[in-house]
Design a protein around this motif. Structure first.
Motif, mmCIF file in Angstrom:
data_model
loop_
_atom_site.group_PDB
_atom_site.id
_atom_site.type_symbol
_atom_site.label_atom_id
_atom_site.label_comp_id
_atom_site.label_asym_id
_atom_site.label_seq_id
_atom_site.Cartn_x
_atom_site.Cartn_y
_atom_site.Cartn_z
ATOM 1 N N ARG A 39 0.869 -1.175 0.000
ATOM 2 C CA ARG A 39 0.000 0.000 0.000
ATOM 3 C C ARG A 39 0.909 1.229 0.000
ATOM 4 N N THR A 40 0.714 2.147 -0.957
ATOM 5 C CA THR A 40 1.569 3.331 -1.042
ATOM 6 C C THR A 40 0.750 4.614 -1.093
ATOM 7 N N LYS A 41 1.393 5.690 -0.711
ATOM 8 C CA LYS A 41 0.852 7.037 -0.902
ATOM 9 C C LYS A 41 1.856 7.731 -1.813
ATOM 10 N N LEU A 42 1.398 8.142 -2.990
ATOM 11 C CA LEU A 42 2.269 8.735 -4.003
ATOM 12 C C LEU A 42 1.890 10.196 -4.242
ATOM 13 N N LYS A 43 2.914 11.034 -4.486
ATOM 14 C CA LYS A 43 2.677 12.449 -4.765
ATOM 15 C C LYS A 43 3.198 12.757 -6.164
ATOM 16 N N ASN A 44 2.321 13.336 -6.997
ATOM 17 C CA ASN A 44 2.704 13.735 -8.344
ATOM 18 C C ASN A 44 3.666 14.915 -8.242
ATOM 19 N N ILE A 45 4.833 14.788 -8.857
ATOM 20 C CA ILE A 45 5.858 15.821 -8.731
ATOM 21 C C ILE A 45 5.433 17.124 -9.401
ATOM 22 N N LEU A 46 4.759 17.056 -10.528
ATOM 23 C CA LEU A 46 4.379 18.274 -11.240
ATOM 24 C C LEU A 46 3.155 18.951 -10.638
ATOM 25 N N GLY A 48 1.505 18.023 -7.631
ATOM 26 C CA GLY A 48 1.422 17.995 -6.171
ATOM 27 C C GLY A 48 0.277 17.149 -5.655
ATOM 28 N N LYS A 49 -0.486 16.523 -6.563
ATOM 29 C CA LYS A 49 -1.627 15.691 -6.171
ATOM 30 C C LYS A 49 -1.130 14.430 -5.457
ATOM 31 N N VAL A 50 -1.794 14.067 -4.351
ATOM 32 C CA VAL A 50 -1.425 12.878 -3.587
ATOM 33 C C VAL A 50 -2.510 11.822 -3.770
ATOM 34 N N VAL A 51 -2.084 10.587 -4.111
ATOM 35 C CA VAL A 51 -3.029 9.492 -4.318
ATOM 36 C C VAL A 51 -2.550 8.258 -3.560
ATOM 37 N N VAL A 98 8.179 25.103 -9.763
ATOM 38 C CA VAL A 98 9.019 23.983 -9.336
ATOM 39 C C VAL A 98 9.595 24.251 -7.944
ATOM 40 N N VAL A 99 9.971 25.496 -7.678
ATOM 41 C CA VAL A 99 10.521 25.869 -6.372
ATOM 42 C C VAL A 99 9.439 25.742 -5.303
ATOM 43 N N GLY A 100 8.205 26.138 -5.629
ATOM 44 C CA GLY A 100 7.077 25.984 -4.710
ATOM 45 C C GLY A 100 7.230 26.799 -3.436
ATOM 46 N N LEU A 122 12.956 19.073 -11.087
ATOM 47 C CA LEU A 122 11.707 18.494 -10.581
ATOM 48 C C LEU A 122 11.208 19.204 -9.331
ATOM 49 N N TYR A 123 12.112 19.396 -8.366
ATOM 50 C CA TYR A 123 11.740 20.036 -7.104
ATOM 51 C C TYR A 123 12.984 20.558 -6.402
#
Length: 186
Positions: A39-46, A48-51, A98-100, A122-123
């Motif tokens: 089971r994972t929690k992933l964050k989209n790098i571009l 920022g969405k977490v799924v 990207v800096v956010g 990327l970040y």
């Protein structure tokens, strides 16, 4: 290529047609009945969405090649932050999105880790805490020195944080770069 047994926090995966996702959390589960899974929690790098995503144990996943380099923030060029590679002295423009939120805690000459994939930034990762000066805060009033009270303060970078009532303009404070919380006097 790696298997789900190789997953760890911070690993960048290439999923869903080439989108880059970083592993925020993972948990290996072996139920009493049925096959094991991860089971994972992933964050989209571009975006920022977490799924949340579940993989069967032993499934192959595509790992992205991420190059992390220590770089020094030099100056702002329009909407781009210009970083200098501390080893090669190459200058790299990194877009604001990207800096956010790291932009709230960066001054010129701040060292940060910039992650690249195929030459694209990327970040930006800052140290967990930075020391910054309070550029403006209202003075605390007599009688306001009891525990627990906070007031807004503006940092020298322009970001606003909550500080205890005894903090005054011009003081150096430690700030958590992940949450934006006051950690103490510097």
């Amino acid at each position: 290529m790696a298997t789900t047994n190789d997953l760890k926090n911070g690993l960048v995966l290439k999923l869903d047609g080439g989108e880059l996702w970083t592993v925020v959390e993972f948990q290996h589960v072996k139920p009493g009945k049925g096959g094991a899974f991860v089971r994972t929690k992933l964050k989209n790098i571009l975006s920022g969405k977490v799924v949340d995503k579940t993989f069967n144990a032993g499934v192959k996943v595509d790992v992205a090649n991420v190059d992390k380099r220590d770089m020094q923030y030099s100056y702002l060029d329009g909407d781009d932050f210009v970083f200098m590679d501390t080893e090669t002295y190459d200058m790299v423009n990194v877009p604001r999105d990207v800096v956010g939120t790291a932009a709230n805690y960066m001054l010129e000459n701040t060292t940060a880790t910039v992650a690249f994939n195929e030459g694209n930034p990327l970040y930006v990762d800052l140290p967990a805490a930075v020391e910054l000066t309070i550029s403006h805060t209202d003075p605390g009033l007599q009688g306001d020195r009891s525990t627990g009270g906070t007031k807004p303060a503006t940092l020298e970078t322009g970001a606003e944080i909550k500080v205890p009532l005894f903090i005054t303009t011009g003081e150096k404070v430690k700030v958590d770069t992940r949450t934006g919380e006051y950690l103490g006097r510097a």
